[in-house]
Design an enzyme around this catalytic site. Structure first.
Site, PDB file in Angstrom:
ATOM      1  N   SER A   1     108.178 139.434  52.186  1.00  0.00           N
ATOM      2  CA  SER A   1     109.234 139.276  53.189  1.00  0.00           C
ATOM      3  C   SER A   1     110.595 139.634  52.619  1.00  0.00           C
ATOM      4  CB  SER A   1     109.257 137.819  53.674  1.00  0.00           C
ATOM      5  OG  SER A   1     110.414 137.551  54.442  1.00  0.00           O
TER       6      SER A   1
ATOM      7  N   TYR B   1     110.077 129.035  52.549  1.00  0.00           N
ATOM      8  CA  TYR B   1     109.306 130.207  52.969  1.00  0.00           C
ATOM      9  C   TYR B   1     109.546 131.370  52.005  1.00  0.00           C
ATOM     10  CZ  TYR B   1     108.083 134.398  55.619  1.00  0.00           C
ATOM     11  OH  TYR B   1     107.561 135.607  56.001  1.00  0.00           O
TER      12      TYR B   1
END
Length: 345
Positions: free
Chosen positions: A128, A153
């Site tokens: 990501s 995350y």
């Protein structure tokens, strides 16, 4: 014909990848745990597009279950694994951190172990743009350090890259991590800004605009993501053991290694102002948004911007769908999909 495992096949990116592979005649096994982080019906509807197609099979599976994942790799033979399954979302990691440990760390090592034991040719996994965290230099390059994540995350995605490197180094498992930049398009996730904005504007509700609108995102259309992933999947990395390795093989550059390990950005390389996205959406919907301006949220960053030079060099591809085109296609899908839902008894 290759045999592919696509994890997260009921998810946004995973379902699109599986569909593209099936369209070119590949054998695909999809797995997903169908959790309720967002609409399970949306996930089932994505799967519904796949289950009727030749060469597709599906198993509901929790990848954090070590024995179940081991059994999966023992019962099937995969040439390439596309690991898209993960607990997504920056803000949700503040509410439910354990979900990220289970889905993004425990499940990932189970997949790595499965690939190692089964001698999989190539593991491609979703990282990501969040790994860039507090970095201020733009555009974000895979040669930049990524040591300051600002959400759990992001930390789990950085951990995935480190774990993959270990397996590439120790076991010669070829791995490629792909840092996705704000993926959007038809069948997108309801927790993403574009979906939430569309939903709210359609229903005459105000939209929450964080950092008072001073945000830029490198929005990347789903078809470009799919094209990039599939090209990368065919480009199996090799270990670089030369005396004078170039940047791509040098341990002096973050994101590269002497091992059969690569990391690439996949982004549109054209950051869009949040206010501009909203204006495009207003045009597509024929309706003005009611805006609720709010401060920056914890875990968020003001800007994402992908340097895709290494991706272009490696596979000869650059995402290029204009935001106006992509948003228009999303709105068209959204309206058709929700009309079908409303028409159900």
């Amino acid at each position: 014909m290759n045999s592919y495992l696509v994890t997260g096949s009921a998810g946004f990116v995973g379902s699109h990848l599986a569909k593209a592979l099936l369209a070119r005649g590949e054998q695909v096994l999809g797995v997903d745990n169908l959790n309720d982080y967002y609409s399970v019906q949306l996930k089932r509807d994505r799967l519904g597009q796949l289950t009727s197609l030749p060469n597709f099979s599906f198993e509901k599976l929790e990848l954090a279950d070590r024995e179940a994942t081991r059994s999966l790799f023992q019962r099937h033979s995969f040439s390439i694994v596309l690991h898209m399954a993960a607990q997504a979302g920056v803000r949700y990691s503040l509410e439910n951190p354990h979900a990220y440990v289970d889905s993004n760390l425990v499940a990932f090592v189970n997949v790595l172990e499965g690939c190692r034991e089964a001698t999989v040719k190539h593991l491609v996994y979703a990282s990501s743009s969040s790994v860039y965290g507090a970095n201020e230099k733009v555009p974000f390059s895979v040669s930049d350090p990524v040591d300051h994540p600002v959400s759990l995350y992001a930390a789990t995605k950085k951990a995935n890259e480190l774990m993959a490197h270990v397996y590439s180094h120790l076991y010669e498992l070829p791995t490629t991590g792909l840092r996705f930049f704000t993926v959007y398009g038809p069948w997108g996730r309801p927790d993403m800004a574009l979906y939430k904005f569309t939903d709210a504007i359609t229903q005459d509700r105000p939209i929450d605009v964080y950092n008072h609108g001073n945000m830029r995102r490198d929005f990347t259309y789903i078809d470009d993501i799919v094209e990039g992933v599939l090209r990368v999947a065919e480009q199996i990395p090799e270990a670089n053991t030369g005396e004078n390795p170039d940047d791509r093989g040098s341990c002096s550059f973050p994101g590269f290694s002497r091992a059969a390990y690569r990391v690439y950005n996949i982004g549109n390389h054209q950051p869009v102002e949040l206010e501009h996205l909203i204006s495009i959406l207003e045009t597509c919907l024929g309706k003005k948004a009611k805006k609720n301006y709010l401060p920056m949220q914890p875990g968020d960053v003001p800007e994402t911007y992908a340097d895709i030079g290494t991706l272009r060099t490696a596979v000869g591809f650059c995402p290029n769908t204009p935001i106006e085109v992509g948003v228009g296609r999303f709105v068209e899908w959204y309206q058709q999909y929700h009309r079908k839902i409303q028409a159900l008894p």
